[in-house]
Design an enzyme around this catalytic site. Structure first.
Site, PDB file in Angstrom:
ATOM      1  N   SER A  35      20.411  23.909   7.313  1.00 14.60           N
ATOM      2  CA  SER A  35      21.772  22.809   8.049  1.00 14.60           C
ATOM      3  C   SER A  35      22.260  23.162   9.711  1.00 14.60           C
ATOM      4  CB  SER A  35      22.989  23.112   7.393  1.00 14.60           C
ATOM      5  OG  SER A  35      22.640  22.874   5.297  1.00 14.60           O
ATOM      6  N   PHE A  36      21.802  24.017  10.492  1.00 10.75           N
ATOM      7  CA  PHE A  36      21.323  24.504  11.492  1.00 10.75           C
ATOM      8  C   PHE A  36      20.318  23.150  12.256  1.00 10.75           C
ATOM      9  CE2 PHE A  36      20.802  26.482  15.428  1.00 10.75           C
ATOM     10  CZ  PHE A  36      22.355  26.945  15.758  1.00 10.75           C
ATOM     11  N   GLU A  37      19.229  22.540  11.575  1.00  9.82           N
ATOM     12  CA  GLU A  37      18.492  21.418  12.614  1.00  9.82           C
ATOM     13  C   GLU A  37      19.315  20.396  12.332  1.00  9.82           C
ATOM     14  OE1 GLU A  37      16.735  25.057  12.278  1.00  9.82           O
ATOM     15  OE2 GLU A  37      17.118  24.518  10.630  1.00  9.82           O
ATOM     16  N   ASP A  72      27.177  37.729   2.881  1.00 12.83           N
ATOM     17  CA  ASP A  72      27.130  39.089   3.067  1.00 12.83           C
ATOM     18  C   ASP A  72      27.019  39.090   4.492  1.00 12.83           C
ATOM     19  OD1 ASP A  72      27.639  39.651   0.255  1.00 12.83           O
ATOM     20  OD2 ASP A  72      25.522  40.333   0.419  1.00 12.83           O
ATOM     21  N   THR A  73      27.263  38.551   5.150  1.00 15.89           N
ATOM     22  CA  THR A  73      26.611  38.363   6.538  1.00 15.89           C
ATOM     23  C   THR A  73      28.028  37.242   7.701  1.00 15.89           C
ATOM     24  OG1 THR A  73      24.972  37.622   7.531  1.00 15.89           O
ATOM     25  CG2 THR A  73      25.295  39.760   6.171  1.00 15.89           C
ATOM     26  N   ARG A  99      29.340  20.343  -7.657  1.00  9.12           N
ATOM     27  CA  ARG A  99      29.613  19.443  -7.031  1.00  9.12           C
ATOM     28  C   ARG A  99      28.240  18.786  -5.906  1.00  9.12           C
ATOM     29  NH1 ARG A  99      32.381  23.626  -5.833  1.00  9.12           N
ATOM     30  NH2 ARG A  99      34.551  23.861  -4.856  1.00  9.12           N
ATOM     31  N   HIS A 110      26.711  35.523   9.095  1.00 10.46           N
ATOM     32  CA  HIS A 110      25.407  34.081   9.308  1.00 10.46           C
ATOM     33  C   HIS A 110      26.308  32.832   8.664  1.00 10.46           C
ATOM     34  CE1 HIS A 110      22.085  32.490   9.972  1.00 10.46           C
ATOM     35  NE2 HIS A 110      22.138  31.508   9.236  1.00 10.46           N
ATOM     36  N   ALA A 146      23.614  22.051   2.341  1.00  7.61           N
ATOM     37  CA  ALA A 146      24.132  23.249   1.465  1.00  7.61           C
ATOM     38  C   ALA A 146      23.833  24.858   1.914  1.00  7.61           C
ATOM     39  CB  ALA A 146      23.842  23.881   0.003  1.00  7.61           C
ATOM     40  N   PHE A 159      29.363  13.994   7.151  1.00  4.76           N
ATOM     41  CA  PHE A 159      29.422  14.721   7.085  1.00  4.76           C
ATOM     42  C   PHE A 159      29.035  15.733   5.111  1.00  4.76           C
ATOM     43  CE2 PHE A 159      30.531  19.388   7.038  1.00  4.76           C
ATOM     44  CZ  PHE A 159      29.777  19.908   7.735  1.00  4.76           C
TER      45      PHE A 159
END
Length: 158
Positions: free
Chosen positions: A61-63, A90-91, A132, A93, A85, A118
């Site tokens: 998704s970052f790209e 746990d971080t 979903r 990120h 998605a 989006f």
């Protein structure tokens, strides 16, 4: 007063691009199937040889913003759909990815004037994401409807 709305009956004249993230492809492939089903039922040629629909795959998704920007600037598309998605771990990120991808996609849409739907799910669990993107409620269908509406609305405004 003039009321201008997107029309679902004018979908067959749209050129649509989809940018889909491979990360969590169990989810994104289902969202893509929902999109394609909706687009097909609204008269858009979704065959392999289609000139109405292009699908670009990115690692995650970052790209999405970068490839969306390239597609939007090409002038070939009336509307784009991004599919991803991002599932909380746990971080921190999760927050970084969703914040940057959402801001980037919105920025590209404003800069280029091309509507970008989006379609990035943000969930706490894989189960929520599956719900979903499932058979009973596939948000991919909704994203495609939004794309048809926005694409035809933008054409009407020009």
């Amino acid at each position: 007063m003039v009321s201008i709305e997107g029309r679902f009956t004018e979908a067959s004249s749209l050129k649509i691009g989809i940018v889909a993230a491979r990360f969590n492809d169990l989810i994104t492939s289902k969202l893509l199937s929902g999109c394609i089903d909706c687009l097909t039922r609204h008269g858009i040629d979704t065959s392999e040889s289609s000139s109405q629909l292009d699908i670009a795959w990115v690692p995650g998704s970052f790209e999405l913003p970068l490839v969306s920007q390239t597609m939007a600037k090409s002038g070939r598309y009336q509307v784009l759909i991004t599919l991803g998605a991002v599932i909380r771990g746990d971080t921190p990120h999760f927050e970084v990815v969703i914040n940057e991808s959402s801001k980037g996609i919105a920025s590209v849409s404003r800069e280029t004037g091309v509507p970008i739907i989006f379609g990035v799910l943000t969930t706490d669990t894989m189960q929520q994401a599956l719900e979903r993107a499932g058979v009973k409620n596939n948000l991919g269908w909704n994203y495609a409807l939004q794309a048809i509406e926005m694409g035809s609305l933008m054409k009407a405004l020009k």
